[in-house]
Scaffold this motif. Structure first.
Motif, mmCIF file in Angstrom:
data_model
loop_
_atom_site.group_PDB
_atom_site.id
_atom_site.type_symbol
_atom_site.label_atom_id
_atom_site.label_comp_id
_atom_site.label_asym_id
_atom_site.label_seq_id
_atom_site.Cartn_x
_atom_site.Cartn_y
_atom_site.Cartn_z
ATOM 1 N N ALA A 39 0.829 -1.208 0.000
ATOM 2 C CA ALA A 39 0.000 0.000 0.000
ATOM 3 C C ALA A 39 0.864 1.259 0.000
ATOM 4 O O ALA A 39 0.593 2.206 -0.750
ATOM 5 N N VAL A 40 1.903 1.267 0.821
ATOM 6 C CA VAL A 40 2.808 2.427 0.859
ATOM 7 C C VAL A 40 3.522 2.582 -0.481
ATOM 8 O O VAL A 40 3.673 3.703 -1.002
ATOM 9 N N ARG A 41 3.959 1.461 -1.036
ATOM 10 C CA ARG A 41 4.648 1.492 -2.328
ATOM 11 C C ARG A 41 3.763 2.132 -3.391
ATOM 12 O O ARG A 41 4.219 2.962 -4.186
ATOM 13 N N GLY A 42 2.483 1.758 -3.430
ATOM 14 C CA GLY A 42 1.571 2.334 -4.417
ATOM 15 C C GLY A 42 1.422 3.835 -4.256
ATOM 16 O O GLY A 42 1.423 4.583 -5.243
ATOM 17 N N ARG A 43 1.318 4.283 -3.004
ATOM 18 C CA ARG A 43 1.190 5.728 -2.773
ATOM 19 C C ARG A 43 2.475 6.456 -3.147
ATOM 20 O O ARG A 43 2.434 7.583 -3.674
ATOM 21 N N LEU A 44 3.620 5.829 -2.888
ATOM 22 C CA LEU A 44 4.900 6.432 -3.267
ATOM 23 C C LEU A 44 5.001 6.580 -4.778
ATOM 24 O O LEU A 44 5.430 7.623 -5.291
ATOM 25 N N ILE A 45 4.604 5.549 -5.504
ATOM 26 C CA ILE A 45 4.662 5.595 -6.967
ATOM 27 C C ILE A 45 3.776 6.715 -7.502
ATOM 28 O O ILE A 45 4.176 7.479 -8.399
ATOM 29 N N ARG A 46 2.582 6.831 -6.948
ATOM 30 C CA ARG A 46 1.682 7.908 -7.398
ATOM 31 C C ARG A 46 2.227 9.280 -7.042
ATOM 32 O O ARG A 46 2.117 10.225 -7.824
ATOM 33 N N ALA A 47 2.829 9.385 -5.864
ATOM 34 C CA ALA A 47 3.390 10.677 -5.453
ATOM 35 C C ALA A 47 4.534 11.100 -6.375
ATOM 36 O O ALA A 47 4.708 12.297 -6.655
ATOM 37 N N ALA A 48 5.308 10.125 -6.856
ATOM 38 C CA ALA A 48 6.409 10.457 -7.773
ATOM 39 C C ALA A 48 5.877 10.987 -9.089
ATOM 40 O O ALA A 48 6.521 11.813 -9.752
ATOM 41 N N GLY A 49 4.701 10.525 -9.507
ATOM 42 C CA GLY A 49 4.002 11.126 -10.636
ATOM 43 C C GLY A 49 4.537 10.829 -12.016
ATOM 44 O O GLY A 49 4.219 11.549 -12.965
ATOM 45 N N VAL A 50 5.317 9.777 -12.184
ATOM 46 C CA VAL A 50 5.804 9.393 -13.513
ATOM 47 C C VAL A 50 4.799 8.415 -14.103
ATOM 48 O O VAL A 50 4.644 7.302 -13.599
ATOM 49 N N GLN A 51 4.126 8.812 -15.177
ATOM 50 C CA GLN A 51 3.053 7.985 -15.736
ATOM 51 C C GLN A 51 3.267 7.761 -17.226
ATOM 52 O O GLN A 51 3.585 8.685 -17.975
ATOM 53 N N HIS A 52 3.092 6.513 -17.637
ATOM 54 C CA HIS A 52 3.206 6.152 -19.040
ATOM 55 C C HIS A 52 1.901 6.451 -19.753
ATOM 56 O O HIS A 52 0.835 6.521 -19.139
ATOM 57 N N SER A 53 1.962 6.608 -21.054
ATOM 58 C CA SER A 53 0.773 6.942 -21.831
ATOM 59 C C SER A 53 -0.279 5.831 -21.796
ATOM 60 O O SER A 53 -1.440 6.076 -22.131
ATOM 61 N N SER A 54 0.104 4.620 -21.373
ATOM 62 C CA SER A 54 -0.864 3.539 -21.235
ATOM 63 C C SER A 54 -1.758 3.732 -20.024
ATOM 64 O O SER A 54 -2.786 3.068 -19.885
ATOM 65 N N GLY A 55 -1.361 4.631 -19.130
ATOM 66 C CA GLY A 55 -2.102 4.865 -17.898
ATOM 67 C C GLY A 55 -1.413 4.309 -16.672
ATOM 68 O O GLY A 55 -1.704 4.733 -15.548
ATOM 69 N N LEU A 56 -0.508 3.352 -16.852
ATOM 70 C CA LEU A 56 0.218 2.820 -15.714
ATOM 71 C C LEU A 56 1.218 3.850 -15.186
ATOM 72 O O LEU A 56 1.893 4.538 -15.959
#
Length: 312
Positions: free
Chosen positions: A149-166
């Motif tokens: 859960a923390v990992r997911g929030r960290l990834i979203r906070a970093a804000g690097v998103q691919h054009s596929s949506g991931l």
């Protein structure tokens, strides 16, 4: 398997007989929100920061082989195909000489039964050593579910998103631009936030040349010595990062609770085993101690499945 529009690279990898694709899919299917990884049938998609560019890695399993595809948001470089093949091989554990390990220990009184029950077990690796190292820090002294859960929030906070949506797991460069408050807002303790930032800055400064270490046989002793200089990094974190990030199979994960739980079950002990007892039991299996630990993880996970209510 579909990927986003953009430059696409692909490679085909031969798989050994009995390859355990379920182990790979399980590693990448832990996040129910599918923030950066998505398991789809016999394959997966994973958002990664590829040389600083958002990318979507897709791996699809077939009988006897796997196909890895990389969709880039940006222009491909000349050596990207070779780099993709090397990364995919590492992630699938294809260079881990598990056959040698199994031949040597298949008749061991206790371990032999695990080898027979789990033939061909490999340790799936992360896309990069930095991902393994930062994940190990995130997971210190908390449950896997909480760490995911923390990992997911960290990834979203970093804000690097691919054009596929991931979203893409942040690399050291991106993490180094964040501050401790942003990391704490994602659920990290102050100590873990400071450790992650110290690691990211050390990679950026060249004090932790993870990519250089990855290019050849991992210099485990040097990596261990450098990481021990970082506050908040201890033996468990180092051995886990060496295993998941570099495929180093001789780290002694005797401090891991799940390893000790698996060993307790294997030995039929009524009492919980301490770290020292686990270390002594693992020692004769060098240079395969971390691979033995992976077998014990599987034992612990199997026991949890048996004990879990059917409605769970």
């Amino acid at each position: 398997m579909s990927t986003a529009d953009g430059p696409a690279l692909a490679c085909r990898l031969a798989l050994p007989a009995g390859f355990r694709r379920a182990d790979v899919l399980a590693l990448h299917g832990r996040d129910p929100l599918q923030t950066a990884e998505c398991v789809e049938g016999a394959g997966l998609r994973k958002g990664i920061a590829w040389r600083g560019r958002p990318a979507c890695l897709a791996i699809h399993f077939h009988t006897g082989h796997a196909v890895a595809e990389l969709a880039l948001d940006g222009t491909a470089e000349a050596d990207d195909p070779a780099a993709l093949a090397a990364m995919a091989r590492r992630m699938l554990g294809l260079d881990q000489l598990v056959e040698d390990f199994e031949r040597r220990h298949r008749h061991h009184a206790q371990l032999g039964a695990l080898i027979a029950a789990q033939p061909g077990l490999r340790v799936p690796q992360t896309a990069t050593p930095f991902e393994a190292l930062s994940w190990a820090v995130t997971g210190q002294q908390i449950s896997v579910r909480a760490a995911v859960a923390v990992r997911g929030r960290l990834i979203r906070a970093a804000g690097v998103q691919h054009s596929s949506g991931l979203f893409c797991y942040p690399d050291a460069h991106r993490l180094a631009t964040m501050d401790a408050d942003a990391l704490r807002a994602a659920g990290l303790s102050r100590g873990k936030a400071e450790t992650l930032l110290a690691l990211a800055h050390a990679v950026e400064a060249g004090a932790l040349p993870l990519d250089e270490w990855l290019a050849g046989p991992a210099p485990a002793d040097e990596i261990r010595a450098r990481l021990l200089e970082v506050r908040g990094i201890g033996p468990w974190t180092i051995d886990y990062a060496l295993l998941r990030g570099f495929g180093h199979l001789d780290g002694s994960l005797h401090g891991d609770v799940a390893v000790r739980r698996g060993l307790q079950r294997l030995l039929g002990s009524a009492e919980a085993l301490g770290a020292n007892a686990a270390r002594q039991w693992l020692e004769p299996f060098s240079p395969w101690r971390a691979l033995v630990a992976a077998h014990l993880w599987a034992v612990a996970a199997s026991a949890e499945q048996v004990l879990r209510p059917r409605s769970a």
